[in-house]
Design an enzyme around this catalytic site. Structure first.
Site, PDB file in Angstrom:
ATOM      1  N   HIS A   1      -7.119   0.553  -0.840  1.00 26.57           N
ATOM      2  CA  HIS A   1      -6.579   0.055  -2.125  1.00 26.57           C
ATOM      3  C   HIS A   1      -7.320  -1.676  -1.811  1.00 26.57           C
ATOM      4  O   HIS A   1      -8.222  -2.202  -0.836  1.00 26.57           O
ATOM      5  CB  HIS A   1      -4.811  -0.578  -1.230  1.00 26.57           C
ATOM      6  CG  HIS A   1      -4.244  -1.641  -1.787  1.00 26.57           C
ATOM      7  ND1 HIS A   1      -2.692  -1.495  -1.292  1.00 26.57           N
ATOM      8  CD2 HIS A   1      -3.979  -1.894  -2.782  1.00 26.57           C
ATOM      9  CE1 HIS A   1      -2.043  -2.264  -2.567  1.00 26.57           C
ATOM     10  NE2 HIS A   1      -3.090  -2.369  -3.613  1.00 26.57           N
TER      11      HIS A   1
ATOM     12  N   GLU B   1       0.981   9.972  -5.502  1.00 26.59           N
ATOM     13  CA  GLU B   1       2.345  11.104  -5.588  1.00 26.59           C
ATOM     14  C   GLU B   1       2.490  11.287  -6.781  1.00 26.59           C
ATOM     15  O   GLU B   1       2.631  12.991  -6.907  1.00 26.59           O
ATOM     16  CB  GLU B   1       1.890  10.951  -4.290  1.00 26.59           C
ATOM     17  CG  GLU B   1       1.586  11.381  -3.060  1.00 26.59           C
ATOM     18  CD  GLU B   1       1.862  11.252  -2.107  1.00 26.59           C
ATOM     19  OE1 GLU B   1       2.337  12.808  -1.616  1.00 26.59           O
ATOM     20  OE2 GLU B   1       2.501  11.170  -0.896  1.00 26.59           O
TER      21      GLU B   1
ATOM     22  N   ARG C   1      -2.953  18.138  -2.472  1.00 29.46           N
ATOM     23  CA  ARG C   1      -1.765  19.367  -2.523  1.00 29.46           C
ATOM     24  C   ARG C   1      -1.167  20.532  -2.588  1.00 29.46           C
ATOM     25  O   ARG C   1      -2.681  20.652  -2.744  1.00 29.46           O
ATOM     26  CB  ARG C   1      -0.386  18.230  -4.240  1.00 29.46           C
ATOM     27  CG  ARG C   1      -0.340  16.929  -4.259  1.00 29.46           C
ATOM     28  CD  ARG C   1       0.822  16.579  -5.290  1.00 29.46           C
ATOM     29  NE  ARG C   1       2.366  16.854  -4.933  1.00 29.46           N
ATOM     30  CZ  ARG C   1       2.908  16.155  -4.111  1.00 29.46           C
ATOM     31  NH1 ARG C   1       2.205  15.176  -3.802  1.00 29.46           N
ATOM     32  NH2 ARG C   1       3.627  16.636  -3.989  1.00 29.46           N
TER      33      ARG C   1
ATOM     34  N   GLY D   1       2.156  16.591  -1.007  1.00 28.02           N
ATOM     35  CA  GLY D   1       1.195  15.727  -0.134  1.00 28.02           C
ATOM     36  C   GLY D   1       0.681  16.752   0.627  1.00 28.02           C
ATOM     37  O   GLY D   1       1.595  16.665   1.759  1.00 28.02           O
TER      38      GLY D   1
ATOM     39  N   THR E   1       0.405  -1.480   0.065  1.00 29.90           N
ATOM     40  CA  THR E   1      -0.138   0.025  -0.449  1.00 29.90           C
ATOM     41  C   THR E   1       0.780   1.412   0.536  1.00 29.90           C
ATOM     42  O   THR E   1       0.690   1.881  -1.207  1.00 29.90           O
ATOM     43  CB  THR E   1      -1.121  -0.027   1.174  1.00 29.90           C
ATOM     44  OG1 THR E   1      -2.297  -1.242   0.882  1.00 29.90           O
ATOM     45  CG2 THR E   1      -1.795   1.254   0.916  1.00 29.90           C
TER      46      THR E   1
END
Length: 127
Positions: free
Chosen positions: A67, A41, A111, A60, A33
């Site tokens: 997931h 990202e 972000r 970020g 993950t």
């Protein structure tokens, strides 16, 4: 100039360096993950290449990603990020990660645009 709809993409092959057991996020030899999050990202950063003013970068600040499927060693994983919202310096992306068979992750990622020099100076001012 930033516009909604801007897209970015990143790809990685699952190998022994990015499995859950290697990264310490689980005990299985499957795509981790944390590796998926890093790929997401990277896709968002790719979407912003050449779009920011000199001296600017992004950091970020928020992830809301599920997931939803495992990926074995040897498969390729691709992440895509689409810029869906611009609120001053806050940028919101819709993100999806896929292996060669399934969608493995999906959600949103935020972000924030910062001045790289000022951000770094403030951060290292902690030391």
């Amino acid at each position: 100039m930033l516009t909604t709809g801007t897209k970015g993409k990143a790809e990685v092959k699952v190998d022994d360096t990015n499995t859950a057991v290697t990264m310490g996020s689980g005990s299985l030899k499957v795509f981790a993950t944390p590796a998926m999050i890093a790929l997401i990202e990277k896709a968002a950063c790719t979407a912003l290449e050449g779009q920011l003013e000199d001296g600017q970068t992004t950091v970020g600040t928020k992830l809301d990603v599920a997931h939803v499927a495992a990926t074995p060693v040897g498969m390729n994983v691709t992440a895509e990020a689409v810029l869906t919202e611009i609120d001053n310096r806050r940028l919101v992306f819709e993100v999806v990660a896929r292996d060669e068979k399934d969608v493995i992750g999906k959600g949103s990622h935020e972000r924030f645009i910062v001045n790289a020099e000022k951000f770094t100076a403030k951060t290292y001012g902690k030391v």
